[in-house]
Motif scaffolding. Sequence first.
Motif, mmCIF file in Angstrom:
data_model
loop_
_atom_site.group_PDB
_atom_site.id
_atom_site.type_symbol
_atom_site.label_atom_id
_atom_site.label_comp_id
_atom_site.label_asym_id
_atom_site.label_seq_id
_atom_site.Cartn_x
_atom_site.Cartn_y
_atom_site.Cartn_z
ATOM 1 N N SER A 68 0.880 -1.313 -0.005
ATOM 2 C CA SER A 68 -0.012 -0.051 0.176
ATOM 3 C C SER A 68 0.862 1.261 -0.058
ATOM 4 O O SER A 68 0.634 2.332 -0.719
ATOM 5 N N VAL A 69 1.926 1.219 0.867
ATOM 6 C CA VAL A 69 2.789 2.289 0.820
ATOM 7 C C VAL A 69 3.477 2.450 -0.687
ATOM 8 O O VAL A 69 3.721 3.696 -0.998
ATOM 9 N N VAL A 70 4.151 1.514 -0.872
ATOM 10 C CA VAL A 70 4.705 1.742 -2.062
ATOM 11 C C VAL A 70 3.779 1.969 -3.454
ATOM 12 O O VAL A 70 4.170 3.108 -4.232
ATOM 13 N N LYS A 71 2.690 1.690 -3.343
ATOM 14 C CA LYS A 71 1.633 2.319 -4.495
ATOM 15 C C LYS A 71 1.627 3.598 -4.198
ATOM 16 O O LYS A 71 1.294 4.528 -5.236
ATOM 17 N N ALA A 72 1.331 4.123 -2.915
ATOM 18 C CA ALA A 72 1.120 5.527 -2.551
ATOM 19 C C ALA A 72 2.107 6.410 -3.126
ATOM 20 O O ALA A 72 1.812 7.342 -3.602
ATOM 21 N N VAL A 73 3.574 5.879 -2.738
ATOM 22 C CA VAL A 73 4.612 6.642 -3.129
ATOM 23 C C VAL A 73 4.765 6.910 -4.518
ATOM 24 O O VAL A 73 5.133 7.851 -5.064
ATOM 25 N N VAL A 74 4.624 5.645 -5.199
ATOM 26 C CA VAL A 74 4.683 5.879 -6.755
ATOM 27 C C VAL A 74 3.735 6.784 -7.440
ATOM 28 O O VAL A 74 3.860 7.580 -8.176
ATOM 29 N N TRP A 75 2.472 6.685 -7.047
ATOM 30 C CA TRP A 75 1.293 7.378 -7.455
ATOM 31 C C TRP A 75 1.762 8.960 -7.167
ATOM 32 O O TRP A 75 1.491 9.709 -7.919
ATOM 33 N N ASN A 76 1.927 9.075 -5.793
ATOM 34 C CA ASN A 76 2.286 10.634 -5.600
ATOM 35 C C ASN A 76 3.662 11.141 -6.168
ATOM 36 O O ASN A 76 3.448 12.464 -6.642
ATOM 37 N N ALA A 77 4.516 10.395 -6.562
ATOM 38 C CA ALA A 77 5.704 10.914 -7.331
ATOM 39 C C ALA A 77 5.226 11.297 -8.693
ATOM 40 O O ALA A 77 5.439 12.300 -9.054
ATOM 41 N N MET A 78 4.300 10.807 -9.303
ATOM 42 C CA MET A 78 3.725 11.133 -10.750
ATOM 43 C C MET A 78 2.685 12.350 -10.236
ATOM 44 O O MET A 78 3.224 13.313 -11.270
ATOM 45 N N GLY A 79 2.450 12.396 -9.342
ATOM 46 C CA GLY A 79 1.383 13.633 -9.061
ATOM 47 C C GLY A 79 2.325 14.741 -8.869
ATOM 48 O O GLY A 79 1.995 15.819 -9.138
ATOM 49 N N LEU A 80 3.393 14.637 -8.256
ATOM 50 C CA LEU A 80 4.407 15.561 -7.661
ATOM 51 C C LEU A 80 4.814 16.338 -9.092
ATOM 52 O O LEU A 80 4.987 17.538 -9.381
ATOM 53 N N VAL A 81 5.201 15.541 -10.000
ATOM 54 C CA VAL A 81 5.810 15.946 -11.183
ATOM 55 C C VAL A 81 4.708 16.816 -11.924
ATOM 56 O O VAL A 81 4.755 18.062 -12.416
ATOM 57 N N MET A 82 3.603 16.325 -12.139
ATOM 58 C CA MET A 82 2.484 16.686 -12.844
ATOM 59 C C MET A 82 1.913 18.106 -12.195
ATOM 60 O O MET A 82 1.690 19.091 -12.885
ATOM 61 N N MET A 83 1.782 18.152 -10.586
ATOM 62 C CA MET A 83 1.362 19.316 -10.023
ATOM 63 C C MET A 83 2.631 20.630 -10.079
ATOM 64 O O MET A 83 1.911 21.517 -10.250
#
Length: 67
Positions: A7-22
Amino acid sequence: METRRRSVVKAVVWNAMGLVMMTLVGLIATGSAAVGGTLAIVNTGIGLTMYVIYERVSAGITWGRNV
């Protein structure tokens, strides 16, 4: 059922993509990389926390699963 680590790994990967887009959206919207980056970091921190909580709660709900 998922492990906490997954769950944590999925959240980190998802949020890394979101960080770049944001960051890109913030840069385009404000014209400032610093402001865009700050917005992205705050958004990512909140999003990561909420996503981990969401994943852990939903992992414990059996509705809709074939068990």
